[in-house]
Design a protein around this motif. Structure first.
Motif, PDB file in Angstrom:
ATOM      1  N   MET A   1       0.846  -1.197   0.000  1.00 32.88           N
ATOM      2  CA  MET A   1       0.000   0.000   0.000  1.00 32.88           C
ATOM      3  C   MET A   1       0.877   1.242   0.000  1.00 32.88           C
ATOM      4  O   MET A   1       1.920   1.270   0.657  1.00 32.88           O
ATOM      5  CB  MET A   1      -0.844   0.051   1.270  1.00 32.88           C
ATOM      6  N   LYS A   2       0.387   2.241  -0.729  1.00 31.66           N
ATOM      7  CA  LYS A   2       1.169   3.472  -0.811  1.00 31.66           C
ATOM      8  C   LYS A   2       0.223   4.664  -0.688  1.00 31.66           C
ATOM      9  O   LYS A   2      -0.843   4.679  -1.315  1.00 31.66           O
ATOM     10  CB  LYS A   2       1.881   3.505  -2.159  1.00 31.66           C
ATOM     11  N   LEU A   3       0.617   5.629   0.129  1.00 30.03           N
ATOM     12  CA  LEU A   3      -0.204   6.832   0.316  1.00 30.03           C
ATOM     13  C   LEU A   3       0.583   8.056  -0.138  1.00 30.03           C
ATOM     14  O   LEU A   3       1.657   8.347   0.404  1.00 30.03           O
ATOM     15  CB  LEU A   3      -0.579   6.974   1.798  1.00 30.03           C
ATOM     16  N   TYR A   4       0.048   8.742  -1.129  1.00 35.01           N
ATOM     17  CA  TYR A   4       0.601  10.042  -1.526  1.00 35.01           C
ATOM     18  C   TYR A   4      -0.108  11.086  -0.682  1.00 35.01           C
ATOM     19  O   TYR A   4      -1.343  11.201  -0.734  1.00 35.01           O
ATOM     20  CB  TYR A   4       0.333  10.329  -3.014  1.00 35.01           C
ATOM     21  N   GLY A   5       0.656  11.834   0.098  1.00 41.69           N
ATOM     22  CA  GLY A   5       0.008  12.797   0.991  1.00 41.69           C
ATOM     23  C   GLY A   5       0.936  13.932   1.355  1.00 41.69           C
ATOM     24  O   GLY A   5       2.055  14.039   0.840  1.00 41.69           O
ATOM     25  N   TYR A   6       0.466  14.765   2.247  1.00 45.60           N
ATOM     26  CA  TYR A   6       1.241  15.902   2.733  1.00 45.60           C
ATOM     27  C   TYR A   6       1.004  15.958   4.236  1.00 45.60           C
ATOM     28  O   TYR A   6      -0.127  15.766   4.699  1.00 45.60           O
ATOM     29  CB  TYR A   6       0.751  17.174   2.034  1.00 45.60           C
ATOM     30  N   TRP A   7       2.077  16.238   4.985  1.00 45.70           N
ATOM     31  CA  TRP A   7       1.997  16.133   6.450  1.00 45.70           C
ATOM     32  C   TRP A   7       0.848  16.945   7.030  1.00 45.70           C
ATOM     33  O   TRP A   7       0.155  16.506   7.937  1.00 45.70           O
ATOM     34  CB  TRP A   7       3.334  16.530   7.091  1.00 45.70           C
ATOM     35  N   ARG A   8       0.607  18.164   6.481  1.00 41.64           N
ATOM     36  CA  ARG A   8      -0.403  19.030   7.090  1.00 41.64           C
ATOM     37  C   ARG A   8      -1.765  18.935   6.413  1.00 41.64           C
ATOM     38  O   ARG A   8      -2.690  19.647   6.787  1.00 41.64           O
ATOM     39  CB  ARG A   8       0.084  20.483   7.047  1.00 41.64           C
ATOM     40  N   SER A   9      -1.886  18.077   5.404  1.00 41.84           N
ATOM     41  CA  SER A   9      -3.173  17.935   4.702  1.00 41.84           C
ATOM     42  C   SER A   9      -4.159  17.182   5.581  1.00 41.84           C
ATOM     43  O   SER A   9      -3.877  16.078   6.058  1.00 41.84           O
ATOM     44  CB  SER A   9      -2.943  17.163   3.401  1.00 41.84           C
ATOM     45  N   HIS A  32       4.587  17.798  -1.784  1.00 39.32           N
ATOM     46  CA  HIS A  32       4.636  19.087  -1.079  1.00 39.32           C
ATOM     47  C   HIS A  32       3.647  20.063  -1.721  1.00 39.32           C
ATOM     48  O   HIS A  32       3.776  20.398  -2.901  1.00 39.32           O
ATOM     49  CB  HIS A  32       6.062  19.643  -1.121  1.00 39.32           C
ATOM     50  N   LEU A  33       2.684  20.514  -0.946  1.00 39.99           N
ATOM     51  CA  LEU A  33       1.601  21.324  -1.518  1.00 39.99           C
ATOM     52  C   LEU A  33       1.980  22.783  -1.747  1.00 39.99           C
ATOM     53  O   LEU A  33       1.210  23.532  -2.357  1.00 39.99           O
ATOM     54  CB  LEU A  33       0.360  21.265  -0.619  1.00 39.99           C
ATOM     55  N   VAL A  34       3.156  23.184  -1.249  1.00 38.09           N
ATOM     56  CA  VAL A  34       3.535  24.598  -1.374  1.00 38.09           C
ATOM     57  C   VAL A  34       4.819  24.768  -2.204  1.00 38.09           C
ATOM     58  O   VAL A  34       4.898  25.651  -3.061  1.00 38.09           O
ATOM     59  CB  VAL A  34       3.703  25.233   0.033  1.00 38.09           C
ATOM     60  N   LYS A  35       5.809  23.885  -1.949  1.00 38.95           N
ATOM     61  CA  LYS A  35       7.118  23.999  -2.619  1.00 38.95           C
ATOM     62  C   LYS A  35       6.961  23.952  -4.147  1.00 38.95           C
ATOM     63  O   LYS A  35       6.106  23.214  -4.656  1.00 38.95           O
ATOM     64  CB  LYS A  35       8.007  22.837  -2.148  1.00 38.95           C
ATOM     65  N   ASP A  36       7.745  24.702  -4.851  1.00 43.39           N
ATOM     66  CA  ASP A  36       7.732  24.745  -6.324  1.00 43.39           C
ATOM     67  C   ASP A  36       6.339  25.088  -6.869  1.00 43.39           C
ATOM     68  O   ASP A  36       5.916  24.546  -7.890  1.00 43.39           O
ATOM     69  CB  ASP A  36       8.159  23.388  -6.949  1.00 43.39           C
ATOM     70  N   GLN A 201      -1.702   9.339  17.548  1.00 41.45           N
ATOM     71  CA  GLN A 201      -0.443  10.074  17.728  1.00 41.45           C
ATOM     72  C   GLN A 201       0.478   9.892  16.521  1.00 41.45           C
ATOM     73  O   GLN A 201       1.071  10.843  16.029  1.00 41.45           O
ATOM     74  CB  GLN A 201       0.289   9.573  18.991  1.00 41.45           C
ATOM     75  N   GLN A 202       0.566   8.631  16.072  1.00 43.33           N
ATOM     76  CA  GLN A 202       1.485   8.339  14.958  1.00 43.33           C
ATOM     77  C   GLN A 202       1.060   9.012  13.661  1.00 43.33           C
ATOM     78  O   GLN A 202       1.881   9.229  12.773  1.00 43.33           O
ATOM     79  CB  GLN A 202       1.596   6.832  14.749  1.00 43.33           C
ATOM     80  N   ALA A 203      -0.229   9.336  13.558  1.00 42.24           N
ATOM     81  CA  ALA A 203      -0.725   9.977  12.327  1.00 42.24           C
ATOM     82  C   ALA A 203      -0.577  11.490  12.365  1.00 42.24           C
ATOM     83  O   ALA A 203      -0.817  12.163  11.365  1.00 42.24           O
ATOM     84  CB  ALA A 203      -2.197   9.594  12.112  1.00 42.24           C
ATOM     85  N   ARG A 204      -0.169  12.040  13.514  1.00 40.82           N
ATOM     86  CA  ARG A 204      -0.102  13.501  13.640  1.00 40.82           C
ATOM     87  C   ARG A 204       0.863  14.104  12.617  1.00 40.82           C
ATOM     88  O   ARG A 204       1.899  13.496  12.312  1.00 40.82           O
ATOM     89  CB  ARG A 204       0.334  13.901  15.071  1.00 40.82           C
ATOM     90  N   PRO A 205       0.535  15.277  12.104  1.00 36.37           N
ATOM     91  CA  PRO A 205       1.378  15.897  11.082  1.00 36.37           C
ATOM     92  C   PRO A 205       2.855  15.956  11.453  1.00 36.37           C
ATOM     93  O   PRO A 205       3.728  15.611  10.654  1.00 36.37           O
ATOM     94  CB  PRO A 205       0.771  17.300  10.943  1.00 36.37           C
ATOM     95  N   GLU A 206       3.146  16.368  12.692  1.00 34.61           N
ATOM     96  CA  GLU A 206       4.560  16.554  13.066  1.00 34.61           C
ATOM     97  C   GLU A 206       5.317  15.234  13.156  1.00 34.61           C
ATOM     98  O   GLU A 206       6.543  15.238  13.230  1.00 34.61           O
ATOM     99  CB  GLU A 206       4.681  17.349  14.380  1.00 34.61           C
ATOM    100  N   ASN A 207       4.601  14.114  13.137  1.00 39.48           N
ATOM    101  CA  ASN A 207       5.277  12.816  13.189  1.00 39.48           C
ATOM    102  C   ASN A 207       5.484  12.199  11.798  1.00 39.48           C
ATOM    103  O   ASN A 207       5.849  11.022  11.699  1.00 39.48           O
ATOM    104  CB  ASN A 207       4.490  11.851  14.084  1.00 39.48           C
ATOM    105  N   GLN A 208       5.254  12.975  10.750  1.00 40.92           N
ATOM    106  CA  GLN A 208       5.436  12.450   9.397  1.00 40.92           C
ATOM    107  C   GLN A 208       6.833  12.797   8.873  1.00 40.92           C
ATOM    108  O   GLN A 208       7.430  13.803   9.283  1.00 40.92           O
ATOM    109  CB  GLN A 208       4.356  13.027   8.454  1.00 40.92           C
ATOM    110  N   ALA A 209       7.296  11.980   7.947  1.00 39.33           N
ATOM    111  CA  ALA A 209       8.656  12.141   7.414  1.00 39.33           C
ATOM    112  C   ALA A 209       8.833  13.502   6.734  1.00 39.33           C
ATOM    113  O   ALA A 209       9.938  14.048   6.732  1.00 39.33           O
ATOM    114  CB  ALA A 209       8.945  11.025   6.423  1.00 39.33           C
ATOM    115  N   ALA A 211       7.382  16.361   7.610  1.00 40.26           N
ATOM    116  CA  ALA A 211       7.040  17.491   8.490  1.00 40.26           C
ATOM    117  C   ALA A 211       8.166  18.507   8.508  1.00 40.26           C
ATOM    118  O   ALA A 211       9.343  18.134   8.497  1.00 40.26           O
ATOM    119  CB  ALA A 211       6.768  16.979   9.898  1.00 40.26           C
ATOM    120  N   GLN A 212       7.802  19.769   8.557  1.00 41.07           N
ATOM    121  CA  GLN A 212       8.822  20.829   8.581  1.00 41.07           C
ATOM    122  C   GLN A 212       8.754  21.592   9.880  1.00 41.07           C
ATOM    123  O   GLN A 212       7.669  21.899  10.342  1.00 41.07           O
ATOM    124  CB  GLN A 212       8.600  21.794   7.429  1.00 41.07           C
TER     125      GLN A 212
END
Ligand SMILES: N[C@@H](CCC(=O)N[C@@H](CS)C(=O)NCC(=O)O)C(=O)O
Length: 212
Positions: A1-9, A32-36, A201-209, A211-212
């Motif tokens: 399984m693969k999820l395309y996502g964004y940490w803060r989405s 990344h929803l903002v970069k580029d 907790q594990q799904a929280r935005p700041e815990n994603q690879a 996260a900025q």
């Protein structure tokens, strides 16, 4: 399984939470929803999802968009730790709570809507903040009232459901926008109980690879 996502989405956050609650492991591919100017607009991502929105979810040869459709797919294919009650009326009420947030609130505060307000419509940052506060207040006031009827430990009774999965990111966003949430005591108590769960907790935005 693969999820395309964004940490803060918030829509990606919903799917991450559902996958974790069901104990399913997956590969995470950040968009990344903002970069580029937003990688959701890149040619490669548009081929995957012409709507230019995250998430996109892959399970073998199944490719899906729309977080609620993805979660319902997970529910049917991986029924462990159910996220919907089985009785039709209960199930419909949980879905309605989820749609109250995912269909009525999240879309009007989505990135591209906010970008249109401050870009094409020339709204100030103050007007943008007022827009967000207005829709959160309307939505949370109604949600709070429904929870006084439906909630137990969680939004609907004492099991974590799709409604909770939709609530978590909306509270995260409201807190990010520094909104006062003290008028929603039931909603916030449910949210606090949800935060005690590892899967949440594990799904929280700041815990994603990504996260900025
Ligand atoms: N209803 C969709 C909403 C998807 C959505 O709005 N995704 C947002 C992030 S939460 C997005 O990709 N925004 C990119 C943009 O606005 O350009 C779902 O539940 O999957």
């Amino acid at each position: 399984m693969k999820l395309y996502g964004y940490w803060r989405s918030s829509a990606s956050y919903r799917v991450r939470t559902a996958l974790n609650l069901k104990g399913l492991s997956y590969e995470y591919e950040p968009v990344h929803l903002v970069k580029d100017g937003g990688q959701q607009h890149s040619e490669a991502y548009r081929k995957l999802n012409p709507a230019r929105l995250v998430p996109t979810f892959i399970d073998g040869d199944v490719k899906l968009n729309q977080s609620l459709a993805i979660i319902e797919y997970l529910e049917e294919c991986y029924p462990q730790n159910p996220l919907l009650p089985s009785a039709p009326a209960d199930k419909a009420r949980v879905r309605a709570l989820a749609y109250d947030l995912a269909c009525e609130l999240q879309p009007v505060t989505n990135l591209r809507v906010l970008q249109y307000l401050t870009g094409e419509l020339n709204c100030s940052d103050k007007q943008r903040s007022e827009w967000i506060a207005n829709w959160v207040e309307k939505s949370f006031t109604a949600f709070e009232q429904r929870l006084t009827e439906y909630a137990g430990d969680y939004c609907y009774g004492n099991s974590v459901t799709l409604a909770d999965i939709c609530l978590i990111p909306q509270v995260y966003n409201a807190q990010r926008f520094n909104l006062d949430l003290s008028s929603y005591p039931t909603l916030m108590a449910v949210h606090e109980r949800l935060q005690a769960l590892d899967a949440v907790q594990q799904a929280r935005p700041e815990n994603q690879a990504d996260a900025q």
